[in-house]
Design an enzyme around this catalytic site. Structure first.
Site, PDB file in Angstrom:
ATOM      1  N   CYS A  87     -65.661  10.154 -86.400  1.00 56.35           N
ATOM      2  CA  CYS A  87     -65.068   8.824 -86.421  1.00 56.35           C
ATOM      3  C   CYS A  87     -64.937   8.325 -87.864  1.00 56.35           C
ATOM      4  CB  CYS A  87     -65.846   7.866 -85.535  1.00 56.35           C
ATOM      5  SG  CYS A  87     -64.908   6.356 -85.122  1.00 56.35           S
ATOM      6  N   HIS A 197     -65.002  10.765 -80.630  1.00 54.62           N
ATOM      7  CA  HIS A 197     -66.451  10.899 -80.492  1.00 54.62           C
ATOM      8  C   HIS A 197     -66.785  12.041 -79.535  1.00 54.62           C
ATOM      9  CE1 HIS A 197     -67.846   7.176 -82.513  1.00 54.62           C
ATOM     10  NE2 HIS A 197     -66.655   6.712 -82.163  1.00 54.62           N
ATOM     11  N   GLU A 199     -69.642  13.176 -78.863  1.00 54.03           N
ATOM     12  CA  GLU A 199     -70.873  12.837 -78.152  1.00 54.03           C
ATOM     13  C   GLU A 199     -70.622  11.904 -76.973  1.00 54.03           C
ATOM     14  OE1 GLU A 199     -70.513   9.419 -81.056  1.00 54.03           O
ATOM     15  OE2 GLU A 199     -69.871  11.505 -80.894  1.00 54.03           O
TER      16      GLU A 199
END
EC number: 4.3.2.10
Length: 216
Positions: A87, A197, A199
């Protein structure tokens, strides 16, 4: 072929501007030995360094410099040691960021400017597909219609780095589109990064992190 992630030490660099706990959990699920720290030696000596980032470009750069993260990233890359940005942690790898008409210096690992998204709806928040190049290691094993989670109002719209030495591997640049196409990920030697992202991107993000860890 299944990638081995056993015993790979990954540091999530904690400089005050990232979702470090989410990144830690995702990397651990992908098989890495993970530590959150801003300790200089630990970050320098890890197999992989992950640089997260949320918020404003200028604030992230200020926090990174205060933690000597700019020096760590530069020295790791000079030695061919893997670094991954996520990001705003990707955005600060470029030469500059322009927010509200104010230009701030980035790490300048890649030329280019991070500028406001050119779209009817901003921020770009939610799931989107990407267009990965042939031979991508980062997206290996993922379907072309795999979706990833984005939250951002700024992006790089033009990739300007050229490789003139035939012996050097050209960077692999992945694109996505929100209004206008923008850079969604880069694989450039030891330096990889994603605008989205991983994650927060479910199984697709987990596979992507496993791919990165498997190259360390």
């Amino acid at each position: 072929m299944e990638l081995s992630t056993a015993s790979k030490k990954v540091v999530v660099f904690d400089y005050g501007f990232g979702n470090v706990r989410s990144a830690e959990r995702a990397l651990a699920r992908a098989g890495a030995d993970v530590e959150i720290t801003r300790d200089f030696d630990t970050a320098m000596n890890a197999d992989g360094l992950l640089v997260p980032g949320v918020g404003a470009f200028a604030a992230c750069m200020k926090g990174l410099r205060a933690a000597r993260g700019d020096w760590i990233v530069d020295r790791r890359l000079a030695g061919g040691r893997p670094v991954m940005g996520i990001c705003v942690g990707m955005q600060i790898l470029f030469a500059r960021g322009i927010e509200h008409g104010v230009e701030s210096e980035g790490l300048d690992e890649w030329p280019g400017s991070v500028e406001p998204l050119q779209a009817d709806i901003v921020p770009h928040m939610g799931w989107n597909t990407v267009d990965a190049p042939a031979g991508s290691e980062l997206f290996a094993g993922l379907d072309a219609d795999a979706r990833f989670y984005f939250v951002h109002s700024y992006a790089v719209h033009d990739w300007t780095l050229q490789t003139h030495n035939a012996a050097m591997r050209a960077p692999k640049v992945t694109w996505s589109t929100h209004g206008k196409p923008f850079v969604a990920a880069v694989e450039n030697g030891a330096l990889w990064a994603t605008q989205f992202h991983p994650e927060k991107s479910g199984d697709a993000g987990a596979q992507l992190l496993t791919n990165w860890i498997g190259t360390l």
